[in-house]
Design an enzyme around this catalytic site. Structure first.
Site, PDB file in Angstrom:
ATOM      1  N   ASP A 145       0.734  -1.370   0.050  1.00  0.00           N
ATOM      2  CA  ASP A 145      -0.005  -0.076  -0.163  1.00  0.00           C
ATOM      3  C   ASP A 145       0.824   1.232  -0.088  1.00  0.00           C
ATOM      4  O   ASP A 145       1.480   1.734   1.009  1.00  0.00           O
ATOM      5  CB  ASP A 145      -0.870   0.083   1.249  1.00  0.00           C
ATOM      6  CG  ASP A 145      -2.012   0.850   1.125  1.00  0.00           C
ATOM      7  OD1 ASP A 145      -2.225   1.559   0.001  1.00  0.00           O
ATOM      8  OD2 ASP A 145      -2.482   1.419   2.225  1.00  0.00           O
ATOM      9  N   SER A 146       0.853   2.017  -1.267  1.00  0.00           N
ATOM     10  CA  SER A 146       1.613   3.159  -1.120  1.00  0.00           C
ATOM     11  C   SER A 146       0.838   4.185  -2.041  1.00  0.00           C
ATOM     12  O   SER A 146       0.375   3.463  -3.170  1.00  0.00           O
ATOM     13  CB  SER A 146       3.076   2.914  -1.633  1.00  0.00           C
ATOM     14  OG  SER A 146       3.910   4.212  -1.889  1.00  0.00           O
ATOM     15  N   CYS A 155      -9.816  11.959  -1.962  1.00  0.00           N
ATOM     16  CA  CYS A 155      -8.212  12.313  -2.169  1.00  0.00           C
ATOM     17  C   CYS A 155      -8.081  13.760  -2.822  1.00  0.00           C
ATOM     18  O   CYS A 155      -8.593  14.204  -3.570  1.00  0.00           O
ATOM     19  CB  CYS A 155      -7.743  11.247  -2.991  1.00  0.00           C
ATOM     20  SG  CYS A 155      -5.861  10.981  -3.494  1.00  0.00           S
ATOM     21  N   GLY A 212     -10.034   3.931  -7.661  1.00  0.00           N
ATOM     22  CA  GLY A 212     -10.403   5.276  -7.791  1.00  0.00           C
ATOM     23  C   GLY A 212     -11.233   5.896  -8.701  1.00  0.00           C
ATOM     24  O   GLY A 212     -11.165   5.375  -9.849  1.00  0.00           O
ATOM     25  N   GLY A 213     -12.104   6.876  -8.448  1.00  0.00           N
ATOM     26  CA  GLY A 213     -12.818   7.583  -9.367  1.00  0.00           C
ATOM     27  C   GLY A 213     -14.043   6.794  -9.919  1.00  0.00           C
ATOM     28  O   GLY A 213     -15.010   7.228 -10.927  1.00  0.00           O
ATOM     29  N   TYR A 256     -16.616   8.492   6.559  1.00  0.00           N
ATOM     30  CA  TYR A 256     -15.709   8.276   5.510  1.00  0.00           C
ATOM     31  C   TYR A 256     -14.517   8.862   5.287  1.00  0.00           C
ATOM     32  O   TYR A 256     -14.618  10.096   5.422  1.00  0.00           O
ATOM     33  CB  TYR A 256     -16.426   8.008   4.153  1.00  0.00           C
ATOM     34  CG  TYR A 256     -15.832   7.668   3.102  1.00  0.00           C
ATOM     35  CD1 TYR A 256     -14.855   6.228   3.033  1.00  0.00           C
ATOM     36  CD2 TYR A 256     -15.863   8.220   1.747  1.00  0.00           C
ATOM     37  CE1 TYR A 256     -14.106   6.018   1.936  1.00  0.00           C
ATOM     38  CE2 TYR A 256     -14.927   7.914   0.638  1.00  0.00           C
ATOM     39  CZ  TYR A 256     -14.268   6.620   0.796  1.00  0.00           C
ATOM     40  OH  TYR A 256     -13.397   6.420  -0.555  1.00  0.00           O
ATOM     41  N   ARG A 257     -13.330   8.546   5.504  1.00  0.00           N
ATOM     42  CA  ARG A 257     -12.197   9.355   5.104  1.00  0.00           C
ATOM     43  C   ARG A 257     -10.954   8.722   4.287  1.00  0.00           C
ATOM     44  O   ARG A 257     -10.990   7.586   4.143  1.00  0.00           O
ATOM     45  CB  ARG A 257     -11.443   9.642   6.636  1.00  0.00           C
ATOM     46  CG  ARG A 257     -10.939   8.500   7.236  1.00  0.00           C
ATOM     47  CD  ARG A 257     -10.308   8.957   8.811  1.00  0.00           C
ATOM     48  NE  ARG A 257      -9.939   7.739   9.194  1.00  0.00           N
ATOM     49  CZ  ARG A 257      -9.988   7.689  10.578  1.00  0.00           C
ATOM     50  NH1 ARG A 257     -10.353   8.329  11.331  1.00  0.00           N
ATOM     51  NH2 ARG A 257      -9.148   6.568  11.141  1.00  0.00           N
ATOM     52  N   GLY A 258     -10.257   9.583   3.693  1.00  0.00           N
ATOM     53  CA  GLY A 258      -9.051   9.287   3.048  1.00  0.00           C
ATOM     54  C   GLY A 258      -7.985   8.880   3.813  1.00  0.00           C
ATOM     55  O   GLY A 258      -7.825   9.207   4.832  1.00  0.00           O
ATOM     56  N   ARG A 286       2.104   5.512   3.920  1.00  0.00           N
ATOM     57  CA  ARG A 286       1.359   5.309   2.484  1.00  0.00           C
ATOM     58  C   ARG A 286       1.842   6.637   1.672  1.00  0.00           C
ATOM     59  O   ARG A 286       2.005   6.473   0.641  1.00  0.00           O
ATOM     60  CB  ARG A 286      -0.076   4.899   2.737  1.00  0.00           C
ATOM     61  CG  ARG A 286      -0.661   4.873   1.215  1.00  0.00           C
ATOM     62  CD  ARG A 286      -2.011   4.776   1.318  1.00  0.00           C
ATOM     63  NE  ARG A 286      -2.450   4.030   0.082  1.00  0.00           N
ATOM     64  CZ  ARG A 286      -2.909   4.678  -1.071  1.00  0.00           C
ATOM     65  NH1 ARG A 286      -2.911   5.996  -1.170  1.00  0.00           N
ATOM     66  NH2 ARG A 286      -3.452   3.848  -2.039  1.00  0.00           N
TER      67      ARG A 286
END
EC number: 1.1.1.205
Length: 523
Positions: A278-279, A335, A369-370, A415-417, A437
């Site tokens: 995870d990065s 994000c 994402g997206g 909900y959070r990034g 990350r």
């Protein structure tokens, strides 16, 4: 005025035209002409429908060696995926990746809960001895999430079976100091060693008991079958399971620090099937070194590397041994990487370019994402991704972590990034999952790359995932493809065509010119 052609020649006439209608994927995704595109910037043109939507196969590759029945994956975020989400994602045909913004022990325990949820033959059942106390048995029920424990003479497998302890045996026992031998069910129904899984399931149907204990000729416990697993097999026919153990598949994420090596050892011991490195920027010496170490230390473990958005990033990770790639940088709803770091890429362009490169090496890709709706998922798959990772789409569901709260009359969940300040400060240590990350573990001033917010209650994924599944089948039907494999092949051959959308076209394609409306996604 040109002469009217004979209608019978319409098909032949289309073949004489200089080019098919619409654009090929190569023409659509030409950055020199159109710049970077995301999912709303194009549409897929319809094809011939000559089959029912129920015939569409959504089977796909997660990694080189893992196949899923649906192309849907839950994100390793601390407000999206813990054991409950991972369990039901696997039961419904996808897979969940458990976040690592917690202690290694807690994460391993979550993996263990998923792996213990459903089995074929349970070859290593949790066994207790006759002298175990009722209180200890109750604690084990809380720890493992079930209460059917075989009882052997010495509390070990391969010892003589003397009984079984179930929730019914201890549920109303108030004296926790009593011994299991005083309350257990004696002389349980058993099966002989060597029976097949189907034979064992048939016995379970006949005896109408919770489990079938398998013993050898001496009466020693060998393995166990669970009735609840039989019922789950009937209720969840698409479930993602290990070919060897028949347990649910479970993924998890780790970071790229040295401390994550011990974390991974615990996860593998708990039964982990696939790990995500995870990065936010996967093309780093830290991830490359970790990737090589994982492949050397656990050669049987599938590894998904990322995140990447360019072919050059992907090449380094593929060369280091990645079994899958995760694509996306700064496109999630929570994000702000593109805004703050000036780095990233529009998701449609990123998915197409990385997948086109990685597929030449047999490395499946995950679009991360997206994604906001079924149409976006279909477009990501058409651009070459094998699976689609969902964060915001699953946040707020019953199975996501956290408690519901009310605000302005609406039922919400946090909900959070993972790049938000809240996530970075969650564990109270600098080197947690969030800071590592984003390469921020040594920073005295944290630079957020995500936000914290709330999403409306979406109900259970037990309804939401089947809705997505059926929607994807209908999308493929409209396009004229009976499977995701055929969709990808026809895209590459130019048979599936696309159209670029202007801003006005996007407005036209949405709901418009209504005073009010209700948007119900499913019944």
């Amino acid at each position: 005025m040109a002469a009217i052609r004979d209608y019978k020649t319409a098909l032949d006439f289309t073949k004489s035209l200089p080019r098919p209608d619409g654009l090929s994927v190569q023409e659509l995704m030409d950055s020199k002409i159109r710049g970077g595109l995301t999912y709303n910037d194009f549409l897929i043109l319809p094809g011939l429908v000559d089959f029912a939507s129920s015939e569409v196969s959504l089977q796909t590759k997660l990694t080189r060696n893992i196949t899923l029945n649906i192309p849907l994956v839950s994100s390793p975020m601390d407000t999206v995926t813990e054991s409950e989400m991972a369990t039901f994602m696997a039961l419904l045909g996808g897979i969940g990746f458990i976040h690592h913004n917690c202690t290694p022990e807690d994460q391993a325990d979550m993996v263990r809960r998923v792996k213990n949820y459903e089995n074929g033959f349970i070859n290593n059942p949790i066994v207790i001895s006759p002298t175990t106390t009722v209180g200890e048995a109750k604690s084990m029920k809380e720890k493992y999430g079930f209460a059917g424990f075989p009882v052997t003479t010495d509390g070990k497998r391969n010892a003589k079976l003397v009984g079984v302890i179930t929730s019914r045996d201890i549920q109303f026992v108030e004296d926790n100091s009593l011994l299991v031998q005083d309350v257990m069910t004696k002389n349980p129904v058993t099966g002989a060693q060597g029976i097949t899984l189907s034979e064992g399931n048939e016995i379970l149907k006949k005896i109408k008991k919770g489990r079938l204990l398998v013993v050898d000729e001496k009466g020693n416990l060998v393995s166990m079958l669970s009735r609840t697993d039989l019922m789950k097999n009937q209720n969840y026919p698409l479930a993602s399971k290990s070919a060897n153990t028949k347990q649910l598949l479970c993924g998890a994420s780790i970071g790229t620090m040295d401390a994550d090596k011990e974390r991974l050892r615990l996860l593998v011991k708990a039964g982990l099937d696939v790990v995500i490195l995870d990065s936010s920027q996967g093309n780093s010496i830290f991830e490359l070194n970790m990737l090589k170490w994982v492949k050397e230390s656990f050669p049987g473990l599938e590894v998904i590397a990322g995140n990447v958005v360019t072919r050059e990033q992907a090449a380094n990770l593929i060369a280091a041994g990645a079994d899958g790639l995760r694509i996306g940088m700064g496109t999630g709803s929570i994000c702000i990487t593109q805004e703050v770091m000036a780095c990233g890429r529009p998701q449609g362009t990123a998915v197409y370019n990385v997948c086109e490169f990685a597929n030449q090496f047999g490395v499946p890709c995950m679009a991360d994402g997206g994604v906001q709706n079924i149409g976006h998922i279909t477009k990501a798959l058409a651009l070459g991704s094998s699976t689609v990772m969902m964060g915001g789409m699953l946040a707020g569901t019953t199975e996501s972590p956290g408690e519901y709260f009310y605000q302005d009359g609406k039922r919400l969940k946090a909900y959070r990034g993972m790049g938000s300040i809240d996530a970075m400060q969650k564990t109270g240590t600098k080197g947690n999952a969030s800071t590592s990350r984003y390469f921020s573990e040594s920073d005295s001033v944290l630079v957020a790359q995500g936000v914290s917010g709330a999403v409306v209650d979406k109900g259970s994924i037990k309804k939401f995932i089947p809705y997505l599944y059926n929607g994807l089948q209908h999308s493929c039907q409209d396009i004229g493809c009976r499977s995701l494999t055929l969709l990808k092949n026809n895209v590459q051959r130019g048979k599936v065509r696309f159209e670029f959308r202007t801003a006005s076209a996007q407005l036209e394609g949405g709901v418009h010119n209504l005073h009010s409306y209700e948007k119900r996604l499913h019944n």
